[in-house]
Design a protein around this motif. Sequence first.
Motif, mmCIF file in Angstrom:
data_model
loop_
_atom_site.group_PDB
_atom_site.id
_atom_site.type_symbol
_atom_site.label_atom_id
_atom_site.label_comp_id
_atom_site.label_asym_id
_atom_site.label_seq_id
_atom_site.Cartn_x
_atom_site.Cartn_y
_atom_site.Cartn_z
ATOM 1 N N VAL A 1 0.861 -1.191 0.000
ATOM 2 C CA VAL A 1 0.000 0.000 0.000
ATOM 3 C C VAL A 1 0.897 1.240 0.000
ATOM 4 O O VAL A 1 1.036 1.921 1.013
ATOM 5 N N PRO A 2 1.515 1.574 -1.129
ATOM 6 C CA PRO A 2 2.523 2.637 -1.161
ATOM 7 C C PRO A 2 2.008 4.015 -0.773
ATOM 8 O O PRO A 2 2.777 4.846 -0.290
ATOM 9 N N VAL A 3 0.712 4.268 -0.970
ATOM 10 C CA VAL A 3 0.188 5.589 -0.616
ATOM 11 C C VAL A 3 0.217 5.788 0.897
ATOM 12 O O VAL A 3 0.450 6.894 1.386
ATOM 13 N N SER B 1 -0.070 9.556 7.072
ATOM 14 C CA SER B 1 0.040 10.615 6.063
ATOM 15 C C SER B 1 1.342 10.556 5.281
ATOM 16 O O SER B 1 1.665 11.493 4.552
ATOM 17 N N ILE B 2 2.098 9.472 5.429
ATOM 18 C CA ILE B 2 3.377 9.327 4.740
ATOM 19 C C ILE B 2 3.385 8.007 3.968
ATOM 20 O O ILE B 2 2.518 7.159 4.181
ATOM 21 N N PRO B 3 4.355 7.823 3.070
ATOM 22 C CA PRO B 3 4.374 6.593 2.270
ATOM 23 C C PRO B 3 4.547 5.347 3.124
ATOM 24 O O PRO B 3 4.953 5.400 4.284
ATOM 25 N N SER B 4 4.246 4.215 2.517
ATOM 26 C CA SER B 4 4.462 2.916 3.151
ATOM 27 C C SER B 4 5.209 2.013 2.169
ATOM 28 O O SER B 4 4.697 1.727 1.083
ATOM 29 N N PRO B 5 6.421 1.572 2.524
ATOM 30 C CA PRO B 5 7.146 1.882 3.760
ATOM 31 C C PRO B 5 7.619 3.331 3.782
ATOM 32 O O PRO B 5 7.843 3.920 2.721
ATOM 33 N N PRO B 6 7.766 3.892 4.975
ATOM 34 C CA PRO B 6 8.143 5.304 5.066
ATOM 35 C C PRO B 6 9.604 5.519 4.709
ATOM 36 O O PRO B 6 10.435 4.623 4.897
ATOM 37 N N PRO B 7 9.939 6.687 4.206
ATOM 38 C CA PRO B 7 11.357 7.004 3.994
ATOM 39 C C PRO B 7 12.068 7.123 5.335
ATOM 40 O O PRO B 7 11.422 7.276 6.380
ATOM 41 N N GLU B 8 13.377 7.057 5.313
ATOM 42 C CA GLU B 8 14.120 7.074 6.572
ATOM 43 C C GLU B 8 13.937 8.374 7.343
ATOM 44 O O GLU B 8 14.095 8.403 8.563
ATOM 45 N N TYR B 9 13.584 9.443 6.660
ATOM 46 C CA TYR B 9 13.371 10.723 7.333
ATOM 47 C C TYR B 9 11.905 10.929 7.709
ATOM 48 O O TYR B 9 11.543 11.977 8.252
ATOM 49 N N GLU C 1 1.867 9.121 -7.033
ATOM 50 C CA GLU C 1 1.166 7.872 -6.724
ATOM 51 C C GLU C 1 -0.161 8.153 -6.036
ATOM 52 O O GLU C 1 -1.173 7.491 -6.305
ATOM 53 N N VAL C 2 -0.153 9.133 -5.130
ATOM 54 C CA VAL C 2 -1.392 9.511 -4.448
ATOM 55 C C VAL C 2 -2.417 9.999 -5.462
ATOM 56 O O VAL C 2 -3.600 9.624 -5.419
ATOM 57 N N ALA C 3 -1.974 10.842 -6.397
ATOM 58 C CA ALA C 3 -2.892 11.404 -7.391
ATOM 59 C C ALA C 3 -3.464 10.331 -8.305
ATOM 60 O O ALA C 3 -4.616 10.433 -8.757
ATOM 61 N N ASN C 4 -2.680 9.290 -8.574
ATOM 62 C CA ASN C 4 -3.129 8.241 -9.492
ATOM 63 C C ASN C 4 -3.878 7.112 -8.791
ATOM 64 O O ASN C 4 -4.445 6.245 -9.462
ATOM 65 N N ALA C 5 -3.857 7.111 -7.466
ATOM 66 C CA ALA C 5 -4.506 6.031 -6.719
ATOM 67 C C ALA C 5 -6.022 6.204 -6.729
ATOM 68 O O ALA C 5 -6.540 7.325 -6.779
ATOM 69 N N THR C 6 -6.710 5.084 -6.662
ATOM 70 C CA THR C 6 -8.170 5.091 -6.607
ATOM 71 C C THR C 6 -8.621 4.913 -5.163
ATOM 72 O O THR C 6 -8.270 3.912 -4.533
#
Length: 204
Positions: free
Chosen positions: A49-51, A63-71, A174-179
């Motif tokens: 679930v990258p969004v 509210s962040i990507p999955s997996p999250p970036p290191e920061y 990716e968020v914009a293209n996700a359904t």
Amino acid sequence: MARSATYTDPAFQPIIMVSLFGAVLIVLGLVFVLIQLWVSVRDREQTKVPVGDPWNGRTLEWSIPSPPPEYNFALIPQVNDRDDFTMSKENGTAYPVAKKYEDIEMPANTALGMILCFAFTILSFALVWHIWWLALVSFLAVPTALIYYSFLLDTTKIIPAKQVEREHKAWLAEVANATPVTREDETKSVNTGLAALELSETAS
């Protein structure tokens, strides 16, 4: 003194059976953990679930990507409400683009944790089995490692703003293209991490 013993007294039989039952439960628990790990690796492409918000979460970790970036956060979140992420989704401001991205300073990778882990493990083993020379060596390894790493000056790393911007904008795409998916589809492969905002939840 022997570290194992044989009990021939029948009075111990119920206690031994209870102990055996507990041991079997522990083994089964470990087996199920390994099965879960194997299934997660096997189905990672279908279940990713990258969004990052597959369950319509209310707090910032969704509210962040999955997996999250290191920061974690490309932009420092401004929190104005207990359920700020939900409020921002209602207002259409959940996924902002920064006017300017900045370098992010992070702690540098270090092997100190693993060194201490191995040293204490070996120390425990040596103390249990009375291997005094090994206990001494592993015990001295702990302060030696701590002192050595305390003198290191290069303990941080910088993640360039360009990298942060590139990764963040790629995720926003990716968020914009996700359904958006509803509750009925949350467990299906169509869920890429963007849950539909439901009125019943925002009204609570």
